[in-house]
Design a protein around this motif. Structure first.
Motif, PDB file in Angstrom:
ATOM      1  N   GLU A 160     -47.581  25.263  25.850  1.00 10.21           N
ATOM      2  CA  GLU A 160     -46.313  25.108  25.325  1.00 10.21           C
ATOM      3  C   GLU A 160     -45.278  25.152  26.035  1.00 10.21           C
ATOM      4  O   GLU A 160     -44.328  24.357  25.704  1.00 10.21           O
ATOM      5  N   ALA A 161     -45.160  26.235  26.613  1.00 10.57           N
ATOM      6  CA  ALA A 161     -43.710  26.204  27.330  1.00 10.57           C
ATOM      7  C   ALA A 161     -43.759  25.200  28.575  1.00 10.57           C
ATOM      8  O   ALA A 161     -42.572  24.902  28.631  1.00 10.57           O
ATOM      9  N   TYR A 162     -44.805  24.859  29.027  1.00 10.11           N
ATOM     10  CA  TYR A 162     -44.893  23.817  30.074  1.00 10.11           C
ATOM     11  C   TYR A 162     -44.505  22.376  29.407  1.00 10.11           C
ATOM     12  O   TYR A 162     -43.430  21.679  29.970  1.00 10.11           O
ATOM     13  N   PHE A 172     -34.164  30.858  40.185  1.00  7.67           N
ATOM     14  CA  PHE A 172     -35.643  31.341  40.238  1.00  7.67           C
ATOM     15  C   PHE A 172     -35.962  32.556  40.890  1.00  7.67           C
ATOM     16  O   PHE A 172     -35.439  32.842  41.996  1.00  7.67           O
ATOM     17  N   GLY A 173     -36.733  33.320  40.548  1.00  4.90           N
ATOM     18  CA  GLY A 173     -37.221  34.412  41.109  1.00  4.90           C
ATOM     19  C   GLY A 173     -38.684  34.081  42.173  1.00  4.90           C
ATOM     20  O   GLY A 173     -39.299  33.119  41.652  1.00  4.90           O
ATOM     21  N   GLU A 228     -42.864  25.901  38.917  1.00  2.00           N
ATOM     22  CA  GLU A 228     -43.035  24.402  39.524  1.00  2.00           C
ATOM     23  C   GLU A 228     -42.231  23.503  38.258  1.00  2.00           C
ATOM     24  O   GLU A 228     -41.599  22.393  38.909  1.00  2.00           O
ATOM     25  N   CYS A 229     -42.844  23.534  37.122  1.00  2.00           N
ATOM     26  CA  CYS A 229     -42.261  22.630  36.429  1.00  2.00           C
ATOM     27  C   CYS A 229     -40.740  22.390  36.077  1.00  2.00           C
ATOM     28  O   CYS A 229     -40.169  21.530  36.241  1.00  2.00           O
ATOM     29  N   VAL A 270     -50.397  32.141  44.589  1.00  2.00           N
ATOM     30  CA  VAL A 270     -50.135  31.004  44.073  1.00  2.00           C
ATOM     31  C   VAL A 270     -48.650  30.272  44.664  1.00  2.00           C
ATOM     32  O   VAL A 270     -47.820  30.904  44.172  1.00  2.00           O
ATOM     33  N   SER A 271     -48.770  28.961  44.915  1.00  5.01           N
ATOM     34  CA  SER A 271     -47.512  28.339  45.485  1.00  5.01           C
ATOM     35  C   SER A 271     -46.890  27.657  44.365  1.00  5.01           C
ATOM     36  O   SER A 271     -47.722  27.100  43.452  1.00  5.01           O
ATOM     37  N   PHE A 272     -45.501  27.736  44.100  1.00  3.98           N
ATOM     38  CA  PHE A 272     -44.967  26.839  43.330  1.00  3.98           C
ATOM     39  C   PHE A 272     -43.749  26.137  43.719  1.00  3.98           C
ATOM     40  O   PHE A 272     -43.112  25.318  42.930  1.00  3.98           O
ATOM     41  N   GLY A 273     -43.453  25.801  44.978  1.00  2.00           N
ATOM     42  CA  GLY A 273     -42.404  25.247  45.670  1.00  2.00           C
ATOM     43  C   GLY A 273     -42.659  25.229  47.068  1.00  2.00           C
ATOM     44  O   GLY A 273     -42.946  26.254  47.748  1.00  2.00           O
ATOM     45  N   GLU A 274     -42.449  24.277  47.758  1.00  3.56           N
ATOM     46  CA  GLU A 274     -41.969  24.191  49.413  1.00  3.56           C
ATOM     47  C   GLU A 274     -40.947  25.161  49.589  1.00  3.56           C
ATOM     48  O   GLU A 274     -40.115  25.135  48.960  1.00  3.56           O
ATOM     49  N   PHE A 275     -41.102  25.449  50.861  1.00  5.11           N
ATOM     50  CA  PHE A 275     -39.940  26.450  51.495  1.00  5.11           C
ATOM     51  C   PHE A 275     -38.570  25.460  51.362  1.00  5.11           C
ATOM     52  O   PHE A 275     -37.473  26.078  51.045  1.00  5.11           O
TER      53      PHE A 275
END
Length: 249
Positions: A156-158, A171-172, A194-195, A218-223
């Motif tokens: 639902e959040a996504y 973001f943290g 990520e979203c 788990v990755s959520f974004g490239e550096f």
């Protein structure tokens, strides 16, 4: 010797020794000093090693699967988090549409917020309550509440976040590494981060220096996918990157 082969040899030497000097590499690989330095620059940018004065050391990225409770994390590196948060809050401009991620460093921004025309969207219940108490307009996204981080996650959040387009997002992260990017222990939180980041025009990651060279599952974004705000550059390999702002004491 071909460039690729020479660079493989450098990494093999580091794997065994842990560190090596430019002079040692020129002798062992029968190459010029300028060639070796060029190789070290390339490998450093890839995150394969850490370039230091006169040579290089092995990239010892730490792996962390542990996720601490919010109450404990709030007291860790508190002075650094406050400096980072104060600067981040100053970036908010009139009529901004802001995403404020769950996390202790993003939460530290709230006392420093002054722009009343900005609208805040968050997945953190505690952030929403504090923002409301301070007179800000707040949208709390719906979904499943994760107790450990007090964050809203789930489908639902996504789906809700996919409808939004933020001017800025804060973001943290649990880890920040040039190879693995920004990481967190939980895949559900990673999906939300990520979203939201993909739907943000100017994403910022608030990251005290203890998070560098640390990787969570788990990755959520490239550096390079966000601008990093930190208190200190931990080592030379991060020093010339354009997407890092350092807030000194």
């Amino acid at each position: 010797m071909l460039t690729e082969k020479r660079q493989e040899e450098i990494l093999q030497i580091l794997e065994v020794q842990g560190s090596v000097t430019v002079q040692e590499l020129t002798e062992r690989l029968d190459a010029s000093e300028s060639t070796i330095r060029r190789d070290l620059n390339v490998l450093d940018k890839k995150g394969a090693l850490v370039k230091v004065f006169g040579g290089a050391v092995r990239n010892e990225t730490r792996i962390s699967t542990h996720e601490e409770q919010v109450a404990l994390r709030q007291e860790q590196h508190r002075a650094e988090k406050l400096r980072i948060a104060r600067y981040a809050a100053s970036l908010i401009e009139p009529d901004d549409f802001i995403y404020l991620d769950a996390g202790t460093t993003t939460g530290c921004m709230i006392p420093f917020l002054t722009e009343r025309s900005a609208i805040f969207v968050t997945n953190a219940v505690s952030h929403a309550l504090r923002l409301t108490e301070n007179g800000f307009r707040v949208i709390l996204i719906g979904g499943e509440l994760k107790a450990a981080t007090e964050a809203i996650v789930g489908n639902e959040a996504y789906v809700t976040l996919q409808r939004y387009h933020f001017t800025k997002g804060f973001f943290g992260t649990n880890g920040a590494d040039r190879s693995s990017g920004f990481t967190t222990p939980d895949i559900n939180e990673a999906m939300i981060k990520e979203c939201a980041m993909k739907h943000t025009r100017k994403p910022y990651v608030l990251c005290d220096s203890s998070k560098f060279r640390l990787t969570s599952p788990v990755s959520f974004g490239e550096f390079t996918s966000a601008h990093i705000i930190t208190d200190r550059i931990p080592e030379e390999s991060f020093r010339n990157l354009k997407n890092i702002t350092v807030i000194p004491e």
